[in-house]
Design a protein around this motif. Structure first.
Motif, PDB file in Angstrom:
ATOM      1  N   TRP A  58      30.828  47.674 -20.428  1.00  0.00           N
ATOM      2  CA  TRP A  58      30.841  46.961 -21.703  1.00  0.00           C
ATOM      3  C   TRP A  58      29.549  47.153 -22.468  1.00  0.00           C
ATOM      4  CZ3 TRP A  58      33.850  43.475 -24.676  1.00  0.00           C
ATOM      5  CH2 TRP A  58      35.182  43.391 -24.279  1.00  0.00           C
ATOM      6  N   ASP A  59      28.429  47.329 -21.757  1.00  0.00           N
ATOM      7  CA  ASP A  59      27.155  47.482 -22.442  1.00  0.00           C
ATOM      8  C   ASP A  59      27.145  48.729 -23.313  1.00  0.00           C
ATOM      9  OD1 ASP A  59      24.364  46.412 -22.718  1.00  0.00           O
ATOM     10  OD2 ASP A  59      23.867  48.411 -21.993  1.00  0.00           O
ATOM     11  N   GLN A  60      27.878  49.753 -22.913  1.00  0.00           N
ATOM     12  CA  GLN A  60      27.964  50.952 -23.731  1.00  0.00           C
ATOM     13  C   GLN A  60      28.642  50.640 -25.069  1.00  0.00           C
ATOM     14  OE1 GLN A  60      29.750  54.125 -21.361  1.00  0.00           O
ATOM     15  NE2 GLN A  60      28.883  53.246 -19.517  1.00  0.00           N
ATOM     16  N   TYR A  61      29.663  49.793 -25.021  1.00  0.00           N
ATOM     17  CA  TYR A  61      30.360  49.380 -26.241  1.00  0.00           C
ATOM     18  C   TYR A  61      29.484  48.456 -27.084  1.00  0.00           C
ATOM     19  CZ  TYR A  61      33.414  46.094 -28.780  1.00  0.00           C
ATOM     20  OH  TYR A  61      33.967  45.266 -29.716  1.00  0.00           O
ATOM     21  N   LEU A  62      28.841  47.480 -26.433  1.00  0.00           N
ATOM     22  CA  LEU A  62      28.015  46.524 -27.161  1.00  0.00           C
ATOM     23  C   LEU A  62      26.775  47.185 -27.751  1.00  0.00           C
ATOM     24  CD1 LEU A  62      28.268  43.455 -24.767  1.00  0.00           C
ATOM     25  CD2 LEU A  62      29.399  43.768 -26.973  1.00  0.00           C
ATOM     26  N   ASP A  83      38.588  46.390 -34.785  1.00  0.00           N
ATOM     27  CA  ASP A  83      39.147  47.713 -34.480  1.00  0.00           C
ATOM     28  C   ASP A  83      38.399  48.397 -33.334  1.00  0.00           C
ATOM     29  OD1 ASP A  83      40.967  47.298 -36.499  1.00  0.00           O
ATOM     30  OD2 ASP A  83      39.874  48.484 -37.992  1.00  0.00           O
ATOM     31  N   SER A  84      37.074  48.257 -33.300  1.00  0.00           N
ATOM     32  CA  SER A  84      36.310  48.881 -32.216  1.00  0.00           C
ATOM     33  C   SER A  84      36.569  48.189 -30.891  1.00  0.00           C
ATOM     34  CB  SER A  84      34.813  48.867 -32.537  1.00  0.00           C
ATOM     35  OG  SER A  84      34.297  47.547 -32.589  1.00  0.00           O
ATOM     36  N   HIS A  85      36.824  46.874 -30.934  1.00  0.00           N
ATOM     37  CA  HIS A  85      37.176  46.125 -29.726  1.00  0.00           C
ATOM     38  C   HIS A  85      38.485  46.663 -29.140  1.00  0.00           C
ATOM     39  CE1 HIS A  85      37.342  42.053 -27.543  1.00  0.00           C
ATOM     40  NE2 HIS A  85      38.436  42.691 -27.181  1.00  0.00           N
ATOM     41  N   THR A  86      39.490  46.819 -29.990  1.00  0.00           N
ATOM     42  CA  THR A  86      40.778  47.332 -29.527  1.00  0.00           C
ATOM     43  C   THR A  86      40.648  48.767 -29.022  1.00  0.00           C
ATOM     44  OG1 THR A  86      41.947  45.914 -31.111  1.00  0.00           O
ATOM     45  CG2 THR A  86      43.180  47.754 -30.178  1.00  0.00           C
ATOM     46  N   ALA A  87      39.876  49.578 -29.733  1.00  0.00           N
ATOM     47  CA  ALA A  87      39.694  50.968 -29.317  1.00  0.00           C
ATOM     48  C   ALA A  87      39.006  51.043 -27.952  1.00  0.00           C
ATOM     49  CB  ALA A  87      38.867  51.723 -30.362  1.00  0.00           C
ATOM     50  N   PHE A  88      38.039  50.154 -27.716  1.00  0.00           N
ATOM     51  CA  PHE A  88      37.364  50.134 -26.423  1.00  0.00           C
ATOM     52  C   PHE A  88      38.345  49.766 -25.316  1.00  0.00           C
ATOM     53  CE2 PHE A  88      35.364  47.631 -23.079  1.00  0.00           C
ATOM     54  CZ  PHE A  88      34.441  48.541 -22.585  1.00  0.00           C
ATOM     55  N   ALA A  89      39.188  48.769 -25.559  1.00  0.00           N
ATOM     56  CA  ALA A  89      40.169  48.353 -24.556  1.00  0.00           C
ATOM     57  C   ALA A  89      41.101  49.497 -24.192  1.00  0.00           C
ATOM     58  CB  ALA A  89      40.968  47.160 -25.076  1.00  0.00           C
ATOM     59  N   LEU A  90      41.545  50.243 -25.189  1.00  0.00           N
ATOM     60  CA  LEU A  90      42.459  51.355 -24.938  1.00  0.00           C
ATOM     61  C   LEU A  90      41.765  52.500 -24.209  1.00  0.00           C
ATOM     62  CD1 LEU A  90      44.272  51.341 -28.392  1.00  0.00           C
ATOM     63  CD2 LEU A  90      45.273  50.688 -26.202  1.00  0.00           C
ATOM     64  N   ALA A  91      40.462  52.669 -24.441  1.00  0.00           N
ATOM     65  CA  ALA A  91      39.725  53.752 -23.792  1.00  0.00           C
ATOM     66  C   ALA A  91      39.280  53.397 -22.377  1.00  0.00           C
ATOM     67  CB  ALA A  91      38.505  54.119 -24.640  1.00  0.00           C
ATOM     68  N   TYR A  96      38.393  46.721 -19.006  1.00  0.00           N
ATOM     69  CA  TYR A  96      38.758  45.667 -19.962  1.00  0.00           C
ATOM     70  C   TYR A  96      39.561  44.578 -19.265  1.00  0.00           C
ATOM     71  CZ  TYR A  96      40.089  43.422 -24.301  1.00  0.00           C
ATOM     72  OH  TYR A  96      40.249  42.500 -25.309  1.00  0.00           O
ATOM     73  N   LYS A  97      40.531  44.976 -18.454  1.00  0.00           N
ATOM     74  CA  LYS A  97      41.337  43.979 -17.745  1.00  0.00           C
ATOM     75  C   LYS A  97      40.480  43.130 -16.813  1.00  0.00           C
ATOM     76  CE  LYS A  97      44.357  47.084 -16.400  1.00  0.00           C
ATOM     77  NZ  LYS A  97      45.502  47.713 -15.700  1.00  0.00           N
ATOM     78  N   LEU A  98      39.517  43.758 -16.150  1.00  0.00           N
ATOM     79  CA  LEU A  98      38.629  43.012 -15.262  1.00  0.00           C
ATOM     80  C   LEU A  98      37.784  42.009 -16.035  1.00  0.00           C
ATOM     81  CD1 LEU A  98      37.210  45.474 -12.565  1.00  0.00           C
ATOM     82  CD2 LEU A  98      38.507  43.370 -12.181  1.00  0.00           C
ATOM     83  N   MET A  99      37.366  42.409 -17.226  1.00  0.00           N
ATOM     84  CA  MET A  99      36.514  41.541 -18.035  1.00  0.00           C
ATOM     85  C   MET A  99      37.189  40.204 -18.305  1.00  0.00           C
ATOM     86  SD  MET A  99      33.696  41.270 -19.808  1.00  0.00           S
ATOM     87  CE  MET A  99      32.919  40.906 -21.374  1.00  0.00           C
ATOM     88  N   PHE A 100      38.478  40.234 -18.571  1.00  0.00           N
ATOM     89  CA  PHE A 100      39.199  39.019 -18.938  1.00  0.00           C
ATOM     90  C   PHE A 100      40.136  38.541 -17.839  1.00  0.00           C
ATOM     91  CE2 PHE A 100      38.002  41.051 -22.920  1.00  0.00           C
ATOM     92  CZ  PHE A 100      37.356  39.987 -23.547  1.00  0.00           C
ATOM     93  N   SER A 101      39.881  39.006 -16.637  1.00  0.00           N
ATOM     94  CA  SER A 101      40.731  38.625 -15.516  1.00  0.00           C
ATOM     95  C   SER A 101      40.092  37.503 -14.715  1.00  0.00           C
ATOM     96  CB  SER A 101      40.961  39.838 -14.608  1.00  0.00           C
ATOM     97  OG  SER A 101      41.554  39.448 -13.389  1.00  0.00           O
ATOM     98  N   SER A 102      40.942  36.672 -14.116  1.00  0.00           N
ATOM     99  CA  SER A 102      40.437  35.615 -13.242  1.00  0.00           C
ATOM    100  C   SER A 102      40.119  36.159 -11.854  1.00  0.00           C
ATOM    101  CB  SER A 102      41.491  34.501 -13.121  1.00  0.00           C
ATOM    102  OG  SER A 102      42.713  35.019 -12.596  1.00  0.00           O
ATOM    103  N   ALA A 103      40.294  37.472 -11.663  1.00  0.00           N
ATOM    104  CA  ALA A 103      40.030  38.066 -10.356  1.00  0.00           C
ATOM    105  C   ALA A 103      38.543  38.005 -10.013  1.00  0.00           C
ATOM    106  CB  ALA A 103      40.505  39.516 -10.329  1.00  0.00           C
TER     107      ALA A 103
END
Length: 233
Positions: A58-62, A83-91, A96-103
């Motif tokens: 994520w730091d690369q995106y931020l 738009d950049s948030h969505t593009a990062f998620a797709l890339a 991305y899933k881990l970032m917002f996961s309860s795992a």
């Protein structure tokens, strides 16, 4: 590259290429050329490694968001940020899933910074009298919607095959949080926008004309006016 960075880089690479979005500590250690006890000494456990890896990706995106020059129009920056948030998620779907996961037991620090950068843009809009509601509330709405549509696109591509959905949701959310001077001309609309603008400027007044207690009370009143009602008058 030090051992900690080597492990994070190895985990990030394995995560990016994992069909199921998971990596084993053994595979990470083999890729980094270290023994497993070293990993546990540096990160505590797999959860700690994955949290550090998500922050690294994520730091690369931020970093690109931190370096981006502010345009003259914060609305343009708000749209570009979505738009950049969505593009990062797709890339980077697995990270991305881990970032917002309860795992993960601990929340990656990147989540807090992403919210902070979003609030900064919304505060600029509020200062211009263009925000219907307080920046914190608007930020939660935008982040929730952006995260939701991004997760839908990467986890259910068969159900949500059209990436244009992100733009549709973006525009709908922006219509809800932004004041449109062409149509939002009622006294209620203007009063809420004025309260939001004053609220955004409250902490920047120099010198401060109020005591700390007075500022807190005024802030509560402005929040009540800005957040009141969504149509309840």
């Amino acid at each position: 590259m030090d051992t900690r960075s080597a492990l994070i880089e190895a985990a990030a690479d394995l995560l990016a290429h994992s069909p199921g979005g998971d990596v084993s500590t053994r595979a990470v250690c083999e890729a980094a050329g270290v023994q497993q006890p070293v990993l546990y000494r540096l990160f505590g456990d797999k959860d700690g490694l994955l949290t550090a890896t998500v922050d690294h990706v994520w730091d690369q995106y931020l970093a690109s968001k931190r370096a981006a020059e502010k345009s003259a129009d914060p609305l343009r920056d708000l749209r570009a940020g979505w738009d950049s948030h969505t593009a990062f998620a797709l890339a980077h779907p697995n990270a991305y899933k881990l970032m917002f996961s309860s795992a993960l037991r601990s929340q990656p620090q990147a989540a807090e910074e992403a919210m902070r950068l979003l609030r900064e843009v919304l505060e600029r809009l509020a200062a211009q009298g263009r925000l219907r509601l307080p920046p914190d509330e608007a930020a939660r709405m935008v982040m929730t919607a952006n995260t939701g549509v991004a997760l839908a696109l990467i986890t259910r591509p068969a159900l949500y095959p059209d990436r244009h959905l992100s733009e549709l949701v973006r525009d709908a959310i922006h219509r809800d949080i932004l004041l449109d001077p062409r149509t939002d001309t009622t006294e209620h609309d203007i009063r809420r926008a004025a309260a939001t603008t004053l609220l955004s400027a409250l902490g920047d007044l120099t010198p401060q004309p109020f005591t700390q207690a007075e500022s807190a009370l005024l802030g509560q009143w402005l929040l009540h006016i800005a957040g009141k009602g969504r149509g309840d008058g």
